[in-house]
Design a protein around this motif. Structure first.
Motif, short mmCIF file in Angstrom:
data_model
loop_
_atom_site.label_atom_id
_atom_site.label_comp_id
_atom_site.label_asym_id
_atom_site.label_seq_id
_atom_site.Cartn_x
_atom_site.Cartn_y
_atom_site.Cartn_z
N SER A 144 0.84 -1.21 0.00
CA SER A 144 0.00 0.00 0.00
C SER A 144 0.87 1.25 0.00
O SER A 144 0.59 2.21 -0.73
N ALA A 145 1.92 1.23 0.81
CA ALA A 145 2.82 2.39 0.85
C ALA A 145 3.49 2.58 -0.51
O ALA A 145 3.68 3.70 -0.99
N MET A 146 3.83 1.45 -1.17
CA MET A 146 4.47 1.54 -2.49
C MET A 146 3.49 2.11 -3.52
O MET A 146 3.88 2.90 -4.39
N GLY A 196 3.08 5.77 -2.73
CA GLY A 196 4.33 6.51 -2.95
C GLY A 196 4.93 6.29 -4.32
O GLY A 196 6.04 6.75 -4.59
N GLU A 197 4.20 5.59 -5.21
CA GLU A 197 4.67 5.31 -6.58
C GLU A 197 6.12 4.82 -6.61
O GLU A 197 6.95 5.30 -7.38
N ASN A 201 7.51 8.65 -3.11
CA ASN A 201 7.06 10.05 -3.22
C ASN A 201 6.44 10.55 -1.93
O ASN A 201 6.46 11.73 -1.64
N GLN A 202 5.77 9.61 -1.22
CA GLN A 202 5.18 9.97 0.07
C GLN A 202 5.88 9.12 1.10
O GLN A 202 5.90 7.90 1.00
N ALA A 250 7.00 4.65 8.85
CA ALA A 250 6.32 3.91 9.92
C ALA A 250 6.47 2.40 9.66
O ALA A 250 6.75 1.61 10.57
N TRP A 251 6.33 2.03 8.39
CA TRP A 251 6.42 0.60 8.05
C TRP A 251 7.81 0.05 8.41
O TRP A 251 7.91 -1.03 8.98
N LEU A 252 8.83 0.81 8.08
CA LEU A 252 10.19 0.31 8.32
C LEU A 252 10.43 0.05 9.80
O LEU A 252 11.08 -0.94 10.16
N SER A 253 9.84 0.88 10.66
CA SER A 253 10.10 0.60 12.07
C SER A 253 9.33 -0.63 12.54
O SER A 253 9.85 -1.42 13.33
#
Ligand code: AMP
Ligand code: MG
Length: 488
Positions: free
Chosen positions: A359-361, A364-365, A392-393, A399-402
């Motif tokens: 979803s983040a991808m 964030g394209e 991009n975003q 947040a996901w990385l943590s």
């Protein structure tokens, strides 16, 4: 003789094919010959690596043992049934048996008209020949079951497409060219005797174990369902969109076939479609599982007359087999994606973590291949900057990385296993659309250096190649390829 032919399909009843020789071309010249593959198949590569080889691999000269045939098949194309397809521009020269006993077809594509050509010219433009060479060999190097490329030859003739353009002949190698559409050919003609002959042949060639089952035809159906469920999950692991999943483009062997309007995604979007003719997104990235199931349902329908003498029982057996598709596909897909983020034997919570990343991808394209390959780097250097800059975003990914780091650190204090796993699941090099297009454009100008270079880079897609770093990059905005064409 260059090919140690041992043909079996040409021994089947005449209803399976038309006997037809390739139509010669004007001036065949070899563009690329796959020496490694030839060696694997026991083919005399020295003899093919010569002007005589170009003549053989363009169809200008038939070699000893060759029994050229065009195979009959039908197919659902974009949901509509065409009873009469078949090899309209391809000819099976014969079969060779690899040292491990696996039989392979040697097929020319672009070798002239056949009784199945309908209104087509039986030819291939050079571009699609180069594309199939690059993408099918890249798929093989990525570990995906696929048909292979033995050779690309320039024909010296022009073909009529959007104007007159150079033509080519492609030599394809496959464990066989039997498709769902081959079964549909006999089912559509209610030719149950030959349907049975085909099913027995497919069992002997592709799933010999099925012969020992209580119901060999059901075992065949189950085997094909499982192979395709896993194959499609494997495509998705790599961001691959087949683009034209018609039933004539789905093999019984479980190999990827037909690299027409296919593409590897750059920036991720679940419903991305590239094919210029796929207006409704039927073959979009995330729809490939459901479409695979739809195609396999068509396959099961062809088998009904031989699955059980009682038609109701036959349907019940087909449905039971088809019901296994969703779970096999979902579990394989989840396992692959969870491994892409460095976790083996994941849980539902890990699958949610994958969903959050995707979803983040999307928002964030972010580039599919670069993101997954940046994850092990982030762990290794303890720094997320390289991941975050691909988005991009950036809020969602930070947040996901943590959460992801917490998840990994909770499992093990040693992150080396996770890093190794991610490097195995996430390639550095894929056949990026803009690179494929670049190689094709140069090829049309008679310059095959970019084509060769790209093929060489893609041979080891999981290894760092510092001299070829430019092939890792996502396209710049003006390099992005938005649509791909069948280019028949
Ligand atoms: P494909 O799009 O390659 O899956 O092909 C679909 C059908 O169209 C198959 O029956 C092909 O043999 C046929 N076909 C595609 N291009 C040509 C061509 N240039 N000449 C004759 N038949 C073709
Ligand atoms: Mg096809």
């Amino acid at each position: 003789m260059p090919f140690p032919f041992d043909n079996t399909y040409a021994r089947l009843p005449e209803a399976f094919f038309a006997r037809i020789d390739p139509v010669p071309v004007s001036a065949p010249t070899m563009i690329r010959l796959n020496h490694e593959l030839a060696a694997e198949l026991g083919i005399d590569v020295e003899r093919l690596n010569s002007p005589e080889g170009a003549a053989i691999l363009s169809g200008n000269r038939l070699t000893e043992g060759s029994e050229p045939i065009a195979m009959a098949y039908s197919g659902h194309q974009f949901g509509g049934f065409s009873p009469q397809l078949g090899d309209g521009r391809a000819i099976l020269l014969g079969e060779v048996v690899r040292a491990d006993g696996v039989r392979h077809d040697i097929q020319l594509k672009g070798s002239g008209q056949t009784p199945f050509s309908r209104r087509g010219d039986g030819r291939s433009a050079l571009g699609p020949v180069l594309r199939e060479y690059i993408v099918s060999e890249a798929m093989a190097a990525l570990g995906v079951p696929t048909t292979r490329a033995l050779a690309a030859v320039a024909s010296g003739d022009k073909v009529v497409r959007e104007g007159l353009i150079p033509g080519g002949v492609f030599t394809r190698v496959a464990q066989s060219h039997i498709r769902i559409g081959t079964f549909q050919w006999f089912a559509a003609r209610k030719d149950h005797d030959n349907l049975k002959v085909l099913a027995d042949y497919a069992i002997a060639r592709h799933c010999p174990d099925a012969k020992l089952a209580d119901n060999p035809y059901r075992a065949l159906l189950e085997a094909v369902i499982e192979r395709q469920a896993r194959l499609i999950a494997h495509w998705m692991q790599l961001g691959f969109i087949h683009g034209v999943m018609n039933t004539d483009n789905m093999t019984i062997s479980g190999e990827t076939i037909d690299f027409g309007p296919c593409a590897f995604m750059d920036s991720f979007h679940p419903v991305k479609t590239f094919s210029s003719i796929d207006h409704q997104g039927r073959y979009a990235y995330a729809n490939q599982g459901p479409i695979g199931h739809w195609n396999l349902t068509r396959f099961a329908e062809t088998l009904l007359p031989i699955l059980n003498d009682d038609p109701k029982q036959a349907i019940a057996e087909a449905e039971l087999a088809l019901d296994t598709f969703a779970d096999i596909h979902r579990m394989d897909l989840q396992r692959r994606f969870i491994a892409k983020i460095g976790i083996e034997n994941g849980t539902d919570a890990d699958w949610n973590l994958v969903q959050d990343l995707l979803s983040a991808m999307t928002a964030g394209e972010a580039d599919f291949t670069l993101v997954f390959r940046s994850l092990p780097v982030a762990l290794e250097c303890g720094n997320d900057v390289g991941v975050i800059r691909l988005f991009n975003q950036q809020e969602a990914i930070s947040a996901w990385l943590s959460s992801w780091r917490t998840r990994l650190e909770n499992t093990s204090s040693d992150l080396r296993e996770a890093i190794t796993l991610m490097r195995k699941m996430n390639p550095i090099f894929i056949p990026r659309n803009h690179r494929v297009e670049e190689a094709i454009a140069a090829g049309y100008d008679g310059d095959f250096a970019p084509f060769h270079r790209l093929n060489d880079v893609l041979k080891t897609p999981f290894s760092e190649q510092p001299d070829s770093a430019e092939y890792e990059s996502a396209p710049t905005p003006d390099e992005v390829v938005h649509a791909t064409f069948c280019g028949t």
